[in-house]
Design an enzyme around this catalytic site. Sequence first.
Site, mmCIF file in Angstrom:
data_model
loop_
_atom_site.group_PDB
_atom_site.id
_atom_site.type_symbol
_atom_site.label_atom_id
_atom_site.label_comp_id
_atom_site.label_asym_id
_atom_site.label_seq_id
_atom_site.Cartn_x
_atom_site.Cartn_y
_atom_site.Cartn_z
ATOM 1 N N THR A 141 0.840 -1.183 0.000
ATOM 2 C CA THR A 141 0.000 0.000 0.000
ATOM 3 C C THR A 141 0.877 1.236 0.000
ATOM 4 O OG1 THR A 141 -1.619 -1.209 1.354
ATOM 5 C CG2 THR A 141 -1.798 1.164 1.390
ATOM 6 N N GLY A 143 1.489 -1.511 4.894
ATOM 7 C CA GLY A 143 1.930 -2.644 5.684
ATOM 8 C C GLY A 143 0.931 -3.720 6.004
ATOM 9 N N GLY A 144 -0.243 -3.743 5.357
ATOM 10 C CA GLY A 144 -1.170 -4.844 5.571
ATOM 11 C C GLY A 144 -1.532 -5.046 7.033
#
Length: 526
Positions: free
Chosen positions: A341, A422-423
């Site tokens: 992202t 960073g999920g």
Amino acid sequence: MLETAFGFNGAFTAPHHAAALSGRDVLNAGGSAIEAMVAAAATIAVAYPHMNGLGGDAFWIIHRPGQAPIAISGAGRAAALATPERYVARGLAAIPVRGPDAALVVPGAVATWQAALALVNTPRLTLAELMADAIALARDGVAVTHLLADTSAAKAAELAPIAGFADIHLANGKPLRTGERFAQPELAAVLERLVSAGLDDFYRGEIAATHARFLEAADSPLRLPDFHAYRSLLETPLSVTTSAGTIYNAPPPTQGIATLIALALFDRMGVTQADGFAHLHTMVEATKRAYSLRNAHLADPDTMTVDARSWLTDAYLDPLATSIDPSRATPWPEPSSPGDTIWMGAADKNGTVVSFIQSLYWEYGSGLTCPQTGITFENRGAGFSLKPGPNLLAPGKRPFHTLNPGLAQLKDGRVLSFGTQGGEGQPQTMTALFSRYVQFGQGLQRAITAPRWLLGTTWANPTTTLKLEGRFPPELAAALSDAGHVTEVVADFDPMMGNAGAVVHHPRGLMEAATDPRSDGAAIAF
């Protein structure tokens, strides 16, 4: 050593310097933070194609003086042909994460740009001016950064066989190299088309028709009527009030609720010192409780059986806080979500503050790339399940999202925009940043640069341990292990910890900006 940037005319932070400069130039020309963000969103789609793009989704939280914050949701919706039966008939037990079957949701990012610009009462710049940097960068080429080169090298073999990927993202079949010129003329032409025909062309014009033909030929379930039906949403953000102020985030299907729960629980625990055992242990335990709720219930709000806002009430949070043992770790793991992202923040001299996040989900998304447009389609639909549960795949449904843009209105009048890539790690990095800056009074840049932790799997590491950057003292890692955390020491500045950033607007007009040394970014205040 990076230092916080200060200024009175504008502030912008982005994980790529070209995007930060695009935002700065719009602000310097008298544009609003919203206009600056649209320009930067287009630029970073060109400069960081492994992280985000026009083929992905986006979410906004916008603060405007004298008005309640507003959220813009650009969560893609599943194609009409995307049914569990379709995938089961193909012999699949789960939705693939790469290739045409992974490209099953309509990209929402461009629709959010359009919705955001509609909120600007008196635009100072034309769409052509906002897109100029991105068009030039795509046409003339961007200098490949080491993070883009590393990702290209790591993913080339996996993604090269997927339709269109090698044509657009590799150099004569080879991974991109640091410092190489990477031009994307097809994407430049698409951006020029959006300028001349309007952003709606992405969904209801020539660009949509081009994509629909490509996707059908590639055997993706997406079709032209799916694009025609798509709209982004203006929504009321989730919020929770703590001792420091009111914190906002995007509503479901994003995991914004997890960030808010973790911060609200931590606020109740009375921790008084940054970066010691109590800080890390308590925040990790608060995160576990937030993730347990998220994993059990979070989905498209149209199909959720519980109201996520009820989790932010005192009646719910108070007993949840008492379940945290200040000295012992709760067993883990639970399922985690990877993801890649970009997050960016902006503030203008009129007091508008923006928190923005844009993503393809995994690096390069599905990998499926239209050769005519240079646009790679996200794989966010891999967040759906083929089994009964809150995220069971259905046509028109929105998948679970890791994306969550943070914004806080503090009691002293400051407005903080904060977020990260960073999920699974997004809420954890955001809570570290917020607690250090707001609750413990660290400088903004110091709060981002300081060593970070990450519980569970992420896009860069499949283990479920509590990962600690190597700059934490060994005795802290030992104390966490003794308390029952399964720890793992990683690099001193590890990219898996995300690319965080923040901007702050003070009540008397001062602005701050900070970026992440783990990124290729820049923070500018002037």
